[in-house]
Design an enzyme around this catalytic site. Structure first.
Site, PDB file in Angstrom:
ATOM      1  N   ARG A 511     -10.654  -9.349   0.571  1.00  0.00           N
ATOM      2  CA  ARG A 511     -11.257  -8.059   0.874  1.00  0.00           C
ATOM      3  C   ARG A 511     -11.211  -7.148  -0.338  1.00  0.00           C
ATOM      4  NH1 ARG A 511      -9.683  -4.229   5.611  1.00  0.00           N
ATOM      5  NH2 ARG A 511      -7.589  -4.613   4.851  1.00  0.00           N
ATOM      6  N   SER A 575      -0.630 -11.759  -1.341  1.00  0.00           N
ATOM      7  CA  SER A 575       0.347 -12.123  -0.302  1.00  0.00           C
ATOM      8  C   SER A 575       0.995 -13.485  -0.535  1.00  0.00           C
ATOM      9  CB  SER A 575      -0.332 -12.116   1.058  1.00  0.00           C
ATOM     10  OG  SER A 575      -1.034 -10.921   1.199  1.00  0.00           O
ATOM     11  N   ASP A 629       1.486  -8.302   1.049  1.00  0.00           N
ATOM     12  CA  ASP A 629       0.856  -7.740   2.265  1.00  0.00           C
ATOM     13  C   ASP A 629       1.879  -7.089   3.196  1.00  0.00           C
ATOM     14  OD1 ASP A 629       2.011 -10.187   2.864  1.00  0.00           O
ATOM     15  OD2 ASP A 629       0.370 -10.906   4.114  1.00  0.00           O
TER      16      ASP A 629
END
Length: 889
Positions: A511, A575, A629
Site C-alpha cells: 500500500r 513488517s 506493522d
C-alpha cells in the site's frame, strides 16, 4: 372420497404447518403431528461392522434378529431371525408381562442360535409414539394399532426391557438404541442407498420419518448437524383440521375403534382400517338396496370381516373380479356381476384415497427437505415398508404418481425395505457403535490441542523469560524472542501536523498512502491510498526486483495523486524482523510470511529503497522512519487513546511490540525515557522450550514451510498456518476412515488449499452446516453432514489453541509492564490489527479471556486499529519530525 390435486395441495400445506408447529418448543404441546426427535443423527455410511441383536415389536408378530454387518471392502449383511406370536392376553395385559415375554423370547432365540455366551449390542424397534431424550431412552406417549398394555403410559420402554432382561442372568445384552419402525426402514434403505433420508411405513399403521436440520428442532439442544424426526403423522387431523375431508364412514370407524378421536389420519389411510372402511360402505349400499338386492349377511354386518388382504385381492389386475365374487360369497352373499364391479370400485376409491393422502403428507416432507437444503431441485430416496404398500397390487404405483405430480421439483427414488425395521434397528445400533468409536478417536486427536491452565501459565512464564533474555546484552544473541529496538521513543501527543507519505509492505499486497494530519481542537487524519499486488515471482525473486517494483508502485501513486514533484517525509512500514540502529535504519534479519527475495537479508532496507529511487531518477523522498506493522498499529491506536502502549498483530503473521523502559534495554545506549520494542515473538519456541505443546501436525506444517525450525510460535498462532494445520489433521482423520468415507481427495493433498478465511467462515455461529458443506465442496471435498460437524470441530480446536497461546504470550507482556512500574494494578490499552483477530468469530474473545485469566491484576482494553499500520507509519514519521525539531531547538 375422491380428492382433487387442489385439495391434496391444500392438505400438503396444512401438514407443513403442523410440522412447523411440532418442531417449535412453544407450539409442540398443541401440535397433533408430534415431530418426535429420535436422537438418530446419522445414516449408515457403509463402514459399519459387528454382530448385533434386534427386537421388532409393533405389528401382529414379534421378531428377534441377529444381524452381522461386515465391511471387508464390500458391504455385507447376514441375518437370522425368528418370529414369535403376540397373544391377545400379552398385548392387552400389563407392561411387566409384555416385557417379560419379550425377554423370554430373546433368551429362547439366543439359546437356539447358541450365542448366550456373547455380549452383544441390541437395537429395539418399538413402533409406537415415544418421547426420546436420548437414543437409548423413550417414554411411551400412547399405544396405537391394536395394542392396549396397562401401566406403561409415560414409562421408559428401554428401562422396562432392561428390567425384564436382568431376570435372565445367563444373557448379557447391551441395549444401545430404541428405534421407531419408520426410522428402522430409513436406516435399512440408507445402508443400500446413502441418499435415503426419509422412511415411510404404510402397513397396519402409517407413519413417516426424515432427517431434519438440528437448527430447526427447538425440542433438542444444539444446532449442529441433522437428526431423524419421527413425525407420528397418524395423529394429523386430531384437532379437527381435516374434518372437511373426513366422511361419515371415517367417523363411524373412529367411534368403533379402541381410541376414539385419536390417530384420525391413520384411520383414513392405514391397513388396519381400509378393509373396515370398505365393509361399512358396502353395508350402507346394501341397506339402501344398491347392492345384493338389499340382502345382508351376518358376516357383512360383523366388524373386521373384510381386511386389507381382501381389498388387495379384489383390486388385483385380471383376477380382481373373480376374487371379489369369491370373497363376497365367503361373507354369505350372492353377488351379481354388477355387484362385484361396484364392490371392486369401492375398494379402488378407498385405497386410492389412502395413497393420495399419504402422497400429500410425503410431498410436504420432501418440500421441507428441499427448502432446508435451499435447492431448486431435490434428489433423494424414500425408504418404504408396510404390508399395504407391498401387497396391494396398485398402491405403490398410485402413490409414486401422485407424489411426483405434487412435487415436480423433487426427483424421488422409492426403495422397498426388504428386511424390515428389525435390520434397521441393528443398523441404528451399528451406526451408534461406529459413532462412539469414531468419537473416541477424534477426541484423542483433538486432545493434543486442548490446553490446560497450567499449560498456559507455563507458556506465559517462558515467554516472560525470553523477553528478558532478548533485552540483556549477554543473552540477546541467543534469545529466540529478538526484542528489536525500534528507536520510536514517543507516542503521538496531538500536536502532529503536516502531509506524509507512508508505505506498507508485509503481505501479498503493498500500500502507498498520502496522510494529512491536522492538530489542535479539530485534530484529524485524512488518508488517500492505493493498493498494489506483489506477484509471487517478485516476492521470491531478487531484492533489486522487489524494490524496483515498490518504487514503480510509488511512482504510479504520486502520478495518480498529482504530487510527483513534492519532497514529502516518508514512513516505511516493513513488517519483517529488522535490527535497527536508528529510526531510519533497518537491517533485515530474515524474511517471513512467504517472502524469499534474494540479497536482502543482512542489508539495510532503507538503503535498498533509496538506491531503487535513485535508479529510477524521477523523484526524491525524505525517508524518516522504518517501522514494523505492529509499531504502526500501536501508534495508530495511541493517537486515539493515550493509554495505548502495546501493539498486537494477529493476522497472516503474529507479533507484539510495547513501550519498554530504556534502563531495561541493555542493547541500546541511554537510561532515560522509553522506547518501543518490536518483540518478534514469532520465533518464541525455536529453542524447543514449547516442544511438548507442539503436535505432530505442527511438525508437519513446519517441515513443509519455507523456513523449517523457525518461527515456531507464529506457526501455531498465525493465520498463515492455521488452515494448513487443519488440513494435516483432516488428512490424518481421513486416513483413519473417520472423514470423507476414507477417501483423500486430490484437493486435500494440495498444500495451502485450506486458507484461514475458511476457518473463519466454517466457525461462524450463523452458518448452517449446509453452508459448511458448500465451503468444503468448493474445496473439492465431498462431505456428509457428519463430516461437516467434524471439520467444524477441528477448526474450532486449532483456532482456540492459537488464541489461547497468543493470550498467554500477551499476558507475559502486560505483566512485564506492570512489574516495570511496580504497580499493584495496571490499566493499559492494546492496539490490535490483523485479519485473524478481526474476522474470526471467536479468536478475539478467547484471546481476551486468556489474558484476563492469566494476568488478573491487569485491566486490559483492546482497541481495533481501523486504519492499520500505514497511518501508524505516518504518525511515527510525524512524531520523529516533532522530536527531531525539539532536539534541534
Amino acid at each position: 372420497m375422491r380428492l382433487s390435486d387442489d385439495v391434496l395441495l391444500d392438505v400438503m400445506s396444512r401438514f407443513q404447518a403442523e410440522m412447523v408447529k411440532g418442531l417449535g418448543r412453544d407450539t409442540n404441546p398443541t401440535a397433533t403431528v408430534k415431530m418426535l426427535p429420535t436422537f438418530v443423527r446419522s445414516i449408515p455410511d457403509g463402514s459399519e461392522k459387528g454382530d448385533f441383536l434386534a427386537l421388532d415389536l409393533g405389528g401382529s408378530k414379534f421378531k428377534v434378529l441377529r444381524v452381522k454387518v461386515s465391511e471387508d471392502g464390500k458391504q455385507n449383511v447376514q441375518m437370522e431371525s425368528q418370529f414369535y406370536p403376540t397373544p391377545k392376553e400379552i398385548i392387552h395385559g400389563s407392561g411387566t408381562e409384555l416385557f417379560q415375554y419379550v425377554a423370554d423370547c430373546l433368551a429362547d432365540f439366543m439359546e437356539t442360535k447358541d450365542i448366550k455366551h456373547k455380549k452383544l449390542p441390541l437395537g429395539f424397534t418399538f413402533s409406537f409414539p415415544c418421547k426420546q431424550t436420548k437414543l437409548e431412552e423413550g417414554m411411551l406417549i400412547s399405544w396405537t394399532k391394536h395394542f392396549k398394555v396397562r401401566g406403561m403410559q409415560q414409562a421408559d420402554v428401554v428401562q422396562s426391557l432392561r428390567k425384564a432382561l436382568w431376570k435372565h442372568q445367563d444373557i448379557d445384552v447391551d441395549v444401545l438404541a430404541l428405534v421407531n419402525d419408520t426410522v428402522g426402514t430409513m436406516m435399512t434403505c440408507g445402508y443400500d442407498d446413502q441418499r435415503c433420508e426419509v422412511g415411510v411405513i404404510i402397513g397396519t399403521g402409517a407413519n413417516a420419518c426424515y432427517m431434519e436440520d438440528m437448527s430447526n428442532i427447538d425440542l433438542v439442544e444444539g444446532d449442529e448437524g441433522r437428526m431423524c424426526i419421527n413425525t407420528e403423522l397418524g395423529a394429523f387431523g386430531d384437532d379437527t383440521s381435516l374434518d372437511d375431508i373426513r366422511t361419515e364412514f371415517d367417523k363411524e370407524i373412529d367411534l368403533g375403534s379402541i381410541n376414539p378421536g385419536k390417530q384420525l389420519f391413520e384411520k383414513m389411510i392405514s391397513g388396519l382400517y381400509i378393509g373396515e372402511l370398505v365393509r361399512i360402505i358396502i353395508l350402507r349400499m346394501a341397506r339402501e338396496g344398491l347392492l345384493f338386492n338389499g340382502k345382508l349377511s351376518t358376516a357383512l354386518c360383523t366388524k373386521g370381516k373384510i381386511d386389507t388382504k381382501h381389498v388387495a385381492a379384489m383390486e388385483k389386475y385380471k383376477e380382481g373380479l373373480s376374487n371379489t365374487k369369491e370373497i363376497l360369497m365367503e361373507l354369505g352373499l350372492t353377488p351379481s356381476e354388477d355387484d362385484c364391479v361396484a364392490v371392486q370400485h369401492v375398494c379402488t376409491i378407498v385405497s386410492f384415497r389412502s395413497a393420495n393422502l399419504c402422497a400429500a403428507a410425503l410431498a410436504a416432507i420432501l418440500t421441507r427437505l428441499r427448502e432446508n437444503k435451499k435447492l431448486t431441485r431435490l434428489r433423494t430416496t424414500v425408504g418404504i415398508d408396510g404390508t399395504l404398500y407391498k401387497t396391494h397390487p396398485q398402491y405403490a404405483k398410485r402413490l409414486h404418481k401422485v407424489v411426483r405430480r405434487l412435487v415436480p421439483n423433487c426427483d424421488v427414488r422409492f426403495l422397498v425395505s426388504e428386511s424390515g425395521s428389525g435390520k434397521g434397528a441393528a443398523m441404528v445400533t451399528a451406526v451408534a457403535y461406529r459413532l462412539l468409536s469414531q468419537r473416541k478417536q477424534i477426541d484423542e486427536v483433538l486432545a493434543h490441542f486442548r490446553l490446560t491452565k497450567d499449560n498456559l501459565i507455563d507458556v506465559k512464564n517462558k515467554m516472560r523469560a525470553e523477553l528478558e533474555y532478548g533485552l540483556k546484552k549477554d543473552t540477546h544473541s541467543v534469545a529466540t524472542v529478538k526484542m528489536l529496538p525500534t528507536y520510536v521513543c514517543g507516542m503521538p501527543d496531538g500536536t502532529e501536523k503536516g502531509k506524509f507519505l507512508a508505505l506498507d509492505l508485509g503481505g501479498t499486497n503493498f500500500r502507498v498512502l498520502l496522510v494529512k494530519i491536522r492538530s489542535g481542537r479539530s485534530k484529524s487524519v485524512r488518508m488517500y491510498n492505493k493498493i498494489f499486488a506483489i506477484p509471487l515471482e517478485i516476492m521470491q525473486g531478487t531484492g533489486e526486483e522487489l524494490f524496483d517494483h515498490i518504487v514503480q508502485c510509488i511512482a504510479d501513486f504520486l502520478e495518480y495523486m498529482g504530487i510527483k514533484g513534492a519532497r514529502l517525509p516518508l514512513g516505511f512500514t516493513f513488517s519483517f524482523p529488522c535490527r535497527q540502529a536508528n529510526i531510519d535504519k533497518g537491517t533485515l534479519v530474515g524474511w517471513t510470511k512467504g517472502f524469499k527475495a534474494t540479497d536482502c537479508e543482512g542489508e539495510d532496507v532503507v538503503d535498498m529503497l533509496r538506491e531503487a529511487i535513485k535508479r529510477r531518477n524521477e523523484f526524491d523522498l525524505d525517508i524518516v522512519a522504518v517501522v514494523n506493522d505492529t509499531v504502526g498499529t500501536m501508534m495508530t491506536c495511541g493517537y486515539e487513546d493515550p493509554h495505548c502502549e502495546i501493539g498486537l498483530i494477529a493476522g497472516t503473521g503474529s507479533n507484539v511490540c510495547y513501550m519498554e523502559d530504556m534502563k531495561n534495554i541493555e542493547i541500546v545506549e541511554g537510561e532515560e525515557g522509553r522506547m518501543c520494542i518490536n518483540t518478534e515473538w514469532g520465533g518464541f519456541g525455536d529453542n524447543g522450550c514449547i516442544d511438548k505443546l507442539r503436535t505432530k501436525y505442527d511438525k508437519e506444517v513446519d517441515e513443509g514451510s519455507l523456513n523449517p525450525g523457525k518461527q515456531r510460535y507464529e506457526k501455531m498462532t498465525s493465520g498463515m498456518y492455521l488452515g494448513e494445520i487443519v488440513r494435516q489433521i483432516l488428512i490424518d482423520l481421513t486416513r483413519h476412515g473417520l472423514l470423507f468415507r476414507g477417501q483423500i481427495s486430490e484437493s486435500l493433498r494440495t498444500r495451502g488449499i485450506f486458507e484461514t478465511k475458511f476457518l473463519s467462515q466454517i466457525e461462524s455461529d450463523r452458518l448452517a452446516l449446509l453452508q459448511v458443506r458448500r465451503i468444503l465442496q468448493q474445496l473439492g471435498l465431498d462431505s456428509t453432514c457428519d463430516d461437516s460437524i467434524i471439520v467444524k470441530e477441528v477448526c474450532g480446536s486449532v483456532s482456540k489453541r492459537a488464541a489461547q497461546l497468543c493470550g498467554a504470550g500477551l499476558a507475559a507482556v502486560v505483566e512485564k509492564l506492570r512489574d516495570n512500574r511496580n504497580l499493584e494494578h495496571l490499566k493499559t490499552t492494546v492496539g490490535v490489527d490483523g485479519t485473524l483477530y478481526k474476522l474470526h468469530p471467536h479468536f478475539s474473545r478467547i484471546l481476551q479471556e486468556t489474558v484476563k485469566e492469566l494476568a488478573p491484576q491487569c485491566d486490559v482494553t483492546f482497541m481495533l486499529s481501523e486504519d492499520g499500520s500505514g497511518k501508524g507509519a505516518a504518525l511515527i514519521t510525524a512524531v520523529a519530525k516533532r522530536m527531531h525539531h525539539m532536539a534541534e531547538n
